[in-house]
Design a protein around this motif. Structure first.
Motif, mmCIF file in Angstrom:
data_model
loop_
_atom_site.group_PDB
_atom_site.id
_atom_site.type_symbol
_atom_site.label_atom_id
_atom_site.label_comp_id
_atom_site.label_asym_id
_atom_site.label_seq_id
_atom_site.Cartn_x
_atom_site.Cartn_y
_atom_site.Cartn_z
ATOM 1 N N GLY A 1 0.799 -1.223 0.000
ATOM 2 C CA GLY A 1 0.000 0.000 0.000
ATOM 3 C C GLY A 1 0.823 1.260 0.000
ATOM 4 N N ILE A 2 1.881 1.280 0.810
ATOM 5 C CA ILE A 2 2.649 2.520 0.961
ATOM 6 C C ILE A 2 3.256 2.934 -0.373
ATOM 7 C CG2 ILE A 2 4.588 3.592 2.125
ATOM 8 C CD1 ILE A 2 4.216 1.542 4.367
ATOM 9 N N THR A 3 3.869 1.980 -1.050
ATOM 10 C CA THR A 3 4.536 2.312 -2.297
ATOM 11 C C THR A 3 3.532 2.705 -3.368
ATOM 12 O OG1 THR A 3 5.964 0.507 -1.671
ATOM 13 C CG2 THR A 3 6.427 1.586 -3.740
ATOM 14 N N ASN A 4 2.425 1.983 -3.416
ATOM 15 C CA ASN A 4 1.415 2.339 -4.407
ATOM 16 C C ASN A 4 0.853 3.726 -4.153
ATOM 17 O OD1 ASN A 4 1.085 0.361 -6.437
ATOM 18 N ND2 ASN A 4 0.368 -1.056 -4.867
ATOM 19 N N GLU A 5 0.673 4.035 -2.898
ATOM 20 C CA GLU A 5 0.188 5.367 -2.534
ATOM 21 C C GLU A 5 1.174 6.436 -3.019
ATOM 22 O OE1 GLU A 5 -2.473 6.334 -0.495
ATOM 23 O OE2 GLU A 5 -1.867 8.428 -0.363
ATOM 24 N N LEU A 6 2.452 6.157 -2.761
ATOM 25 C CA LEU A 6 3.482 7.086 -3.225
ATOM 26 C C LEU A 6 3.421 7.261 -4.735
ATOM 27 C CD1 LEU A 6 6.698 6.115 -1.291
ATOM 28 C CD2 LEU A 6 5.739 8.382 -1.546
ATOM 29 N N LEU A 7 3.314 6.128 -5.437
ATOM 30 C CA LEU A 7 3.285 6.189 -6.893
ATOM 31 C C LEU A 7 2.069 6.963 -7.378
ATOM 32 C CD1 LEU A 7 4.429 2.613 -7.945
ATOM 33 C CD2 LEU A 7 5.647 4.767 -8.204
ATOM 34 N N ALA A 8 0.944 6.762 -6.700
ATOM 35 C CA ALA A 8 -0.266 7.475 -7.106
ATOM 36 C C ALA A 8 -0.072 8.979 -6.933
ATOM 37 C CB ALA A 8 -1.454 6.992 -6.288
ATOM 38 N N THR B 1 -8.743 3.902 -0.194
ATOM 39 C CA THR B 1 -8.342 2.727 0.575
ATOM 40 C C THR B 1 -7.673 1.689 -0.298
ATOM 41 O OG1 THR B 1 -10.603 1.971 0.269
ATOM 42 C CG2 THR B 1 -10.054 2.949 2.403
ATOM 43 N N ASP B 2 -7.740 1.876 -1.590
ATOM 44 C CA ASP B 2 -7.099 0.918 -2.495
ATOM 45 C C ASP B 2 -6.093 1.657 -3.373
ATOM 46 O OD1 ASP B 2 -6.326 -1.028 -4.198
ATOM 47 O OD2 ASP B 2 -8.320 -1.460 -5.011
ATOM 48 N N PRO B 3 -4.937 1.975 -2.814
ATOM 49 C CA PRO B 3 -3.980 2.808 -3.553
ATOM 50 C C PRO B 3 -3.579 2.206 -4.887
ATOM 51 C CG PRO B 3 -3.083 2.161 -1.417
ATOM 52 C CD PRO B 3 -4.444 1.580 -1.502
ATOM 53 N N ARG B 4 -3.603 0.876 -4.967
ATOM 54 C CA ARG B 4 -3.176 0.269 -6.219
ATOM 55 C C ARG B 4 -4.133 0.648 -7.342
ATOM 56 N NH1 ARG B 4 -2.727 -5.490 -5.211
ATOM 57 N NH2 ARG B 4 -0.812 -4.861 -4.151
ATOM 58 N N ALA B 5 -5.438 0.568 -7.036
ATOM 59 C CA ALA B 5 -6.430 0.946 -8.044
ATOM 60 C C ALA B 5 -6.268 2.414 -8.416
ATOM 61 C CB ALA B 5 -7.831 0.685 -7.506
ATOM 62 N N VAL B 6 -6.022 3.264 -7.422
ATOM 63 C CA VAL B 6 -5.831 4.693 -7.697
ATOM 64 C C VAL B 6 -4.643 4.862 -8.632
ATOM 65 C CG1 VAL B 6 -5.293 6.945 -6.737
ATOM 66 C CG2 VAL B 6 -6.762 5.376 -5.472
ATOM 67 N N PHE B 7 -3.580 4.098 -8.334
ATOM 68 C CA PHE B 7 -2.406 4.235 -9.180
ATOM 69 C C PHE B 7 -2.727 3.892 -10.623
ATOM 70 C CE2 PHE B 7 1.244 2.284 -11.306
ATOM 71 C CZ PHE B 7 2.006 3.426 -11.456
ATOM 72 N N GLN C 1 1.301 15.729 0.609
ATOM 73 C CA GLN C 1 1.490 14.297 0.461
ATOM 74 C C GLN C 1 2.831 13.905 1.056
ATOM 75 O OE1 GLN C 1 0.710 16.424 -1.927
ATOM 76 N NE2 GLN C 1 -1.373 15.827 -2.440
ATOM 77 N N PRO C 2 2.819 12.923 1.949
ATOM 78 C CA PRO C 2 4.108 12.493 2.487
ATOM 79 C C PRO C 2 4.910 11.804 1.403
ATOM 80 C CG PRO C 2 2.369 11.027 3.194
ATOM 81 C CD PRO C 2 1.705 12.137 2.457
ATOM 82 N N GLY C 3 6.232 11.981 1.453
ATOM 83 C CA GLY C 3 7.083 11.277 0.502
ATOM 84 C C GLY C 3 7.787 10.148 1.206
ATOM 85 N N LEU C 4 8.790 9.617 0.543
ATOM 86 C CA LEU C 4 9.565 8.539 1.140
ATOM 87 C C LEU C 4 10.239 8.997 2.413
ATOM 88 C CD1 LEU C 4 11.464 6.744 -1.707
ATOM 89 C CD2 LEU C 4 9.824 5.810 -0.115
ATOM 90 N N LEU C 5 10.765 10.200 2.386
ATOM 91 C CA LEU C 5 11.505 10.705 3.541
ATOM 92 C C LEU C 5 10.545 11.423 4.465
ATOM 93 C CD1 LEU C 5 14.635 12.153 1.746
ATOM 94 C CD2 LEU C 5 14.336 9.933 2.810
ATOM 95 N N GLN C 6 9.708 10.634 5.125
ATOM 96 C CA GLN C 6 8.691 11.288 5.943
ATOM 97 C C GLN C 6 9.306 12.138 7.038
ATOM 98 O OE1 GLN C 6 5.546 8.765 7.102
ATOM 99 N NE2 GLN C 6 5.418 7.797 5.101
ATOM 100 N N GLU C 7 10.482 11.709 7.508
ATOM 101 C CA GLU C 7 11.125 12.467 8.580
ATOM 102 C C GLU C 7 11.469 13.879 8.136
ATOM 103 O OE1 GLU C 7 11.913 9.492 7.725
ATOM 104 O OE2 GLU C 7 11.493 8.306 9.517
ATOM 105 N N PHE C 8 11.625 14.044 6.841
ATOM 106 C CA PHE C 8 12.062 15.348 6.352
ATOM 107 C C PHE C 8 10.897 16.270 6.023
ATOM 108 C CE2 PHE C 8 15.892 12.938 5.437
ATOM 109 C CZ PHE C 8 16.861 13.824 5.838
#
Ligand SMILES: Nc1ncnc2c1ncn2[C@@H]1O[C@H](COP(=O)(O)OP(=O)(O)OP(=O)(O)O)[C@@H](O)[C@H]1O
Ligand SMILES: [Mg+2]
Lengths: 244, 630
Positions: free
Chosen positions: B290-297, B432-438, B554-561
């Motif tokens: 989910g996380i990666t698909n969300e990012l890609l979307a 809730t379905d990031p893959r479909a969104v992507f 939108q949060p990215g990979l580097l959420q800490e940043f």
């Protein structure tokens, strides 16, 4: 001379007044250019030469008076309307599309035309006239030398298949040797049947190739005569041709 | 400093081969003291600045290598090493003898590191003795604790000097290494850091590839509470280093072979490449969590936006700072037409539309908005235009927020209860379905890429470029500049509205806050960083900025940043403008122009200019000809 042919002038100005804001630039300008003529427009700085060309092309609208193209009043028509009917300008300082390739610049000259084979034929014609241009087709226009830029600017204008070419100080910024070549080129284009209306500071040279000339002074046409007569005119000799 | 500064960029831009002769190394104390001092001072300032952004404290809990090294310390430690390396660099001009490298370079690095370290020592001292919390919110005991390595202040003050010295020396030493070894080291280092930073995604990926034994690998690499294990880091370093030594060359050769292709085989290779990428984009998400698909979307949403803005700014040269308006119009139109909970001012008989049907309205409204906003604006030029569009962007948002339209748009409450998108009864695309969104985003991105690609080569595209170059001459060529510019606005608006409509379905709600001016700025930065007027660049820009750093909301990979997102955007933008004005993925022709001066200087120094006018190496000869004697 051509006045007697009976055909309507290719390009004509009738009582044109042009203003920039409240400033009066062109004052009751009247003249005509006939097909195939080479006419030169002389005048001091800020006398309104560029403005005359811009008014003819439609970049500036006259406040009163009319511009006629082939006898038709085109004062309220767009630039593209006039370009389609054979008027084209080579702007002051050449003004190429610097970051576009030479090819793109030439193609843009033919922007309003859609007949691909005719465009390609004209491209070939231009390559014949300027072999250097062909070598540099994919180069960015801004990186060309001044002389090459002048060739591309002329080529770009010719790509619209014009009946009359308006040239604004084509030899500005060129080396003396190139100025000579430049006038040769103008003569060559003229010999292909294109009428040319050229603004020049270099009055001597311009008049030597021109059929006729006009002299503009603070927006008014003060002299209008054949090139030989103008060259011989003592008044003009004193004010424009300097010591020659 | 400025003159030395120009050196490296000039030489690295065009010259790879070292010179033939080498002068002996200079004596150790034969330093350019001024340069060393300037770099040291700059380093000290940067270190203190980074410390005061509180980045080290905020990132301290995030372990890179458990238990010895956190991201907090990394944010400080990398700087002296890089400065130590940079201070040694000198322009290498081919054909001109240069000095051998030696102890002089190491000393310069050490000194710079030492001065930088001293900066942090001073900060540690000040932190302990003064309270400047008022102007500087991050002036905290935690920072003091971090800077003194959890010991007493005296230790902290003392330790930063040797730490800076050692790190700077490393930088200087790195300069002595051969290019290959240096590359191996930096790759080893980079792979450790990358795997540590991208931990979440890699964990996410490993679930999809569990059947390949990925789970086991991940358990070995990562510590349970986060961070790499020691042996994991060691393995990564070795793999990265070996790749740099062997794999990279092979990759380069493959690329050269590809570049050498011509005509039909080139077209075929391109088509195959495109197909592979497309297949990967379709198949890969199935294995992603989910996380990666969300990012890609999210990346996809910004690709859509950036492609649209690229047409307006990159091709037509219209600096539109209010671009977010069209994003908002897409989001609101789709939201209002599809929601189950519509604002009370709408008539009762108005049906609730299907998303696909609503999309028709979205496109029409966005195009109209493009015309309405465009019409008054395109008569202006340059900076005036930018300011006015900025205003329009804000006006649209404020209209949605206003009481006047509140009955329709929900004012500050926004539009909620937006259902997902039913796709042929097969699936519902919603948040809730990031893959479909992507997949939905991917579909629209494919359209946008195709449209951009075709437009760029069309008559209209050529007209846009002419207008960008010189508007009045474009007019003199007979181009209807008003129409062409309006078309740019309309196409840009429609692409942005797609993105907005998908966002509405994805999030399930739209609020005025989602469409602040910052969004416009971020999209513009994406376009600039990626490379203006360049489709691939825009995509890479979105991946790097939105995927890695994160978008405005939108949060990215580097959420800490995420707190430092804008800071990093700014630094990146400045750095790009100075060093790589052509963007991450340069358009070859544009690069040439932007680096022309540098190239000409180099070429002149090499005596190349009068040597060969018939030089056929493309990247060089074209830059050359402008100054060749005709
Ligand atoms: N866009 C404009 N707005 C206001 N004034 C203008 C504009 N363009 C030209 N002018 C003014 O109109 C006058 C005539 O300008 P024009 O460019 O026609 O002169 P010119 O004869 O071509 O001169 P030159 O030989 O120096 O090129 C000048 O005084 C100029 O300042
Ligand atoms: Mg002029």
């Amino acid at each position: 001379m051509s006045d007697t042919d009976g055909a309507p002038p290719l390009l004509e100005m009738r009582g044109v007044n042009t203003h920039y804001g409240a400033v009066h630039i062109l004052k009751d300008v009247e003249f005509s250019i006939y097909p195939g003529e080479l006419v030169c427009l002389l005048g001091g700085n800020a006398s309104g030469k560029s403005t005359t060309l811009k008014t003819l092309l439609g970049m500036v609208a006259p406040t009163t008076g009319d511009v006629l193209l082939n006898g038709e009043i085109v004062t309220d028509e767009s630039i593209s309307y006039r370009v389609e009917r054979g008027v084209t300008m080579v702007p002051e300082n050449r003004r190429l599309f610097k970051r576009l390739s030479v090819k793109d610049n030439l193609e843009l000259g033919a922007f309003l035309r859609s007949d691909r084979s005719a465009i390609d034929a004209d491209l070939e014609r231009i390559f014949e006239m300027f072999p250097r241009v062909k070598e540099r087709l994919s180069q960015k226009a801004g990186t060309l030398s001044g002389g090459e830029q002048q060739m591309v600017a002329m080529g770009r204008a010719l790509m619209s298949d014009p009946k009359v070419l308006l040239m604004d100080e084509p030899s500005m910024g060129l080396a003396p040797a190139l100025v000579q070549t430049n006038f040769e080129l103008i003569k060559q284009i003229h010999s292909q049947g294109v009428a040319i209306f050229v603004v020049e500071q270099n009055a001597n040279m311009a008049l030597s190739i021109a059929d006729r000339g006009w002299v503009l002074q603070t927006g008014r046409v003060v002299l209008d005569d054949t090139a030989e007569a103008l060259l011989a005119n003592p008044h003009l000799r004193a004010s424009y041709l300097g010591e020659t | 400093m400025s003159t030395e500064d120009r050196g490296p960029s000039m030489s690295t831009a065009f010259i790879e081969e070292p010179s033939d002769e080498e002068l002996p190394a200079r004596r150790m104390l034969d330093q350019d003291w001024r340069k060393v001092f300037n770099y040291g001072l700059l380093l000290a300032l940067v270190l203190v600045f980074v410390a005061l952004t509180n980045m080290p404290v905020n990132l301290d809990h995030r372990m890179l290598i458990e238990p010895i090294f956190s991201m907090g310390y990394l944010s400080l430690f990398w700087l002296p090493a890089v400065f130590g390396l940079v201070v040694c660099r000198e322009p290498v001009l081919a054909g001109m003898p240069s000095h051998a490298k030696g102890s002089r370079e190491v000393l310069a690095g050490s000194l710079v590191g030492l001065i930088g370290g001293a900066g942090l020592s001073v900060l540690t001292f000040l932190l302990d003795n003064f309270n400047l919390r008022d102007p500087l919110v991050n002036w905290s005991p935690q920072l003091l604790e971090l800077l003194s390595f959890q010991r007493d202040t005296a230790f902290g003050i003392a330790i930063w000097l040797p730490v800076g010295l050692v790190l700077g020396t490393f930088g200087g030493l790195a300069h002595l290494l051969s290019a290959t070894v240096r590359r191996m080291l930096s790759w080893a280092f980079a792979s450790v850091i990358a795997f540590a930073i991208f931990e979440t995604v890699i964990l996410d990926l490993s679930e999809g590839f569990a059947w390949l034994g990925a789970e086991w690998l991940v358990e070995e690499l990562y510590f349970i509470r986060g961070g790499l294990t020691m042996h994991g880091a060691a393995v990564l370093a070795v793999v990265g280093g070996l790749f740099a030594a062997f794999g990279r060359d092979r990759a380069h050769r493959a690329k050269e072979r590809f570049d050498a292709l011509e005509g039909t085989s080139r077209t075929r290779a391109n088509a195959i490449g495109l197909l592979v990428v497309a297949a990967a984009l379709v198949i890969l998400p199935l294995f992603l969590g989910g996380i990666t698909n969300e990012l890609l979307a999210n990346v996809g949403l910004f690709v859509l936006l950036a492609l649209g803005l690229n047409i307006v700014v990159g091709l037509a040269g219209i600096l539109d700072l209010g671009y977010v308006a069209f994003f908002a119009i897409g989001g609101y139109t789709a939201g209002i037409l599809t929601t189950t909970n519509r604002g009370e001012s709408w008539p009762d008989w108005m049906p609730q539309f299907y998303w696909g049907t609503a999309l028709v309205a979205v496109v029409i409204l966005a195009a109209l908005a493009g015309l309405f906003i465009g019409a008054p604006v395109i008569r202006m030029r340059g900076d005036y235009l930018a300011i006015v569009t900025l205003g329009f962007g804000e006006i649209i948002r404020l209209l949605f927020l206003s009481d006047w339209l509140g009955g329709y748009t929900g004012a500050a409450q926004g539009v909620t209860n937006i259902p997902g998108v039913q796709v042929f009864g097969l699936a519902t695309v919603k948040g809730t379905d990031p893959r479909a969104v992507f997949y939905l985003v991917l579909f629209f991105c494919a359209i946008a890429i195709y449209v951009s690609w075709r437009l760029e080569r069309s008559r209209l595209g050529r007209a846009w470029m002419a207008i960008r170059e010189d508007e009045s001459v474009a007019e003199a060529m007979g181009i209807n500049t008003v129409n062409a510019k309006l078309m740019a606005f309309v196409v840009g608006a429609v692409l942005a509205s797609f993105s907005g409509a998908i966002l509405a379905a994805k999030v399930g709600s739209v609020f005025p806050n989602s469409f602040i001016i910052l969004v416009s700025i971020v999209i513009l930065v994406v376009v600039i960083v990626g490379g203006m007027g360049n489709i691939a660049g825009v995509i890479v820009g979105s991946v790097v900025l939105i995927g890695i750093l994160g978008g405005p909301r939108q949060p990215g990979l580097l959420q800490e940043f995420s707190e430092y997102k804008l800071l990093i955007y700014g630094v990146l933008l400045i750095w790009m403008m100075l060093k790589r004005p052509e963007g991450l993925v340069p358009n070859v022709r544009r690069t040439r122009e932007l680096h022309q001066d540098e190239y000409l200087q180099d070429a002149w120094l090499r005596g190349e200019i009068d040597a060969d006018s018939e030089h056929t190496d493309d990247s060089h000869s074209n830059g050359n000809t402008g100054v060749l004697p005709a």
